[in-house]
Design a protein around this motif. Structure first.
Motif, mmCIF file in Angstrom:
data_model
loop_
_atom_site.group_PDB
_atom_site.id
_atom_site.type_symbol
_atom_site.label_atom_id
_atom_site.label_comp_id
_atom_site.label_asym_id
_atom_site.label_seq_id
_atom_site.Cartn_x
_atom_site.Cartn_y
_atom_site.Cartn_z
ATOM 1 N N ASP A 264 0.852 -1.286 0.190
ATOM 2 C CA ASP A 264 -0.137 0.048 0.113
ATOM 3 C C ASP A 264 0.986 1.311 0.040
ATOM 4 O O ASP A 264 0.652 2.384 -0.609
ATOM 5 N N ASN A 269 -0.893 -1.551 -4.742
ATOM 6 C CA ASN A 269 -2.277 -1.485 -4.810
ATOM 7 C C ASN A 269 -2.985 -0.064 -5.017
ATOM 8 O O ASN A 269 -4.047 -0.015 -4.702
ATOM 9 N N GLY A 270 -2.482 0.425 -5.935
ATOM 10 C CA GLY A 270 -3.190 1.759 -6.576
ATOM 11 C C GLY A 270 -2.436 2.869 -5.805
ATOM 12 O O GLY A 270 -1.767 2.831 -4.959
ATOM 13 N N ASP A 271 -2.971 4.237 -6.352
ATOM 14 C CA ASP A 271 -2.465 5.419 -5.823
ATOM 15 C C ASP A 271 -3.228 6.086 -4.556
ATOM 16 O O ASP A 271 -2.761 7.130 -3.984
ATOM 17 N N THR A 274 -8.501 6.394 -5.034
ATOM 18 C CA THR A 274 -9.584 5.531 -5.225
ATOM 19 C C THR A 274 -9.973 4.556 -4.351
ATOM 20 O O THR A 274 -9.010 3.947 -3.706
ATOM 21 N N PRO A 276 -10.549 0.517 -3.983
ATOM 22 C CA PRO A 276 -10.537 -0.428 -4.560
ATOM 23 C C PRO A 276 -11.597 -1.295 -4.664
ATOM 24 O O PRO A 276 -11.463 -2.393 -5.331
#
Length: 279
Positions: A264, A269-271, A274, A276
């Protein structure tokens, strides 16, 4: 220092003709040249920090002398003597820099002085290896030169770290402006909340003992993630001056504690901007 700017390599005064190096000696010669280039690179870094231009030029001459002493001055079949101007440049008065003209000594961090002297002494000894077992002796000196250079780099990194302004590290979830921090915190919170609710349910949902057990489970679920985040904070603090191996070691420990938090905070696992769980 009393040395002058280096010119093109002067011819040796020995009367022995140079001989062709064997394959093993050629490998040792390349190793010596690489070690010399690495040492010279560190010394050039010292030169770039100098406030006095005279000190900077003196250290630049030292760097060039190291390169020459560890490469073109090593001549199989020669008398093994280092050119006189290089001997002066690599002498122990390297620690004085241009103090005879500017009245000060070079600006060095604690711990840099001894590696600097060692690097110069080792480089000056390289040409004499042709008088013995060139391959073995040159390899041994190259290893020592690399070790001295690494010691100097560590001292340089530590000195730079000490110059960093002190900062108070934040705990996981304290940096509300960082979406990755919020993402990691949410992951830890959700895990703790789930453990709390499950324990409370199986304990009957009431009573002091039930609440204590639920809290225990929640802390156990959150502990690894909080510790992992703290280790990453430590590893990424420039004031510690960690080398790459130390940095990687702390990250590996953090991943063992809670891989999800490490992912994280690293953006795997993305910015974090948003949700998830939403399509």
């Amino acid at each position: 220092m009393t040395s002058s700017a280096l010119s093109a390599p002067p011819p040796h005064s020995d009367t022995h003709a140079t001989t062709k190096a064997s394959d093993g000696e050629e490998q040792a010669l390349r190793r010596a040249a690489d070690a010399g280039e690495a040492a010279a690179g560190w010394v050039r870094g010292l030169a770039s920090r100098q406030g006095e231009e005279e000190h900077a030029r003196a250290l630049e001459r030292v760097a060039e002398a190291i390169v020459r002493a560890s490469s073109c001055e090593i001549l199989p079949g020669s008398d093994g003597l280092l050119a006189e101007e290089l001997r002066y440049t690599l002498a122990a008065d390297v620690v004085l820099g241009a103090s005879h003209t500017v009245g000060t000594r070079p600006e060095l961090h604690p711990g840099e002085l001894m590696p600097l002297i060692t690097v110069c002494a080792l480089a000056a000894a390289f040409p004499s290896c042709v008088l013995g077992n060139l391959g073995t002796e040159l390899t041994a000196l190259s290893d020592e030169l690399a070790a001295a250079t690494e010691a100097g780099r560590i001292a340089t990194a530590a000195g730079a770290a000490r110059a960093c302004p002190a900062r108070r590290p934040g705990t996981l979830g304290s940096d509300h402006a960082d979406p990755l921090d919020r993402l990691a915190y949410r992951s830890v919170f959700d895990s703790a909340a789930e453990s709390f609710e499950v324990a409370l349910h199986y304990q009957g949902g009431h009573g002091e003992k039930a609440r204590a057990q639920a809290l225990h489970n929640a802390l156990a679920a959150a502990g690894g993630g909080i510790a992992a985040a703290a280790l990453l904070r430590v590893a990424d603090d420039p004031a510690l001056g960690l080398d790459p191996d130390q940095w990687e070691h702390l990250h590996l420990i953090a991943a063992e504690l809670n891989l999800r938090v490490v992912e994280d905070l690293g953006g795997a696992n993305g910015d974090g901007t948003t949700d998830p769980t939403q399509p």
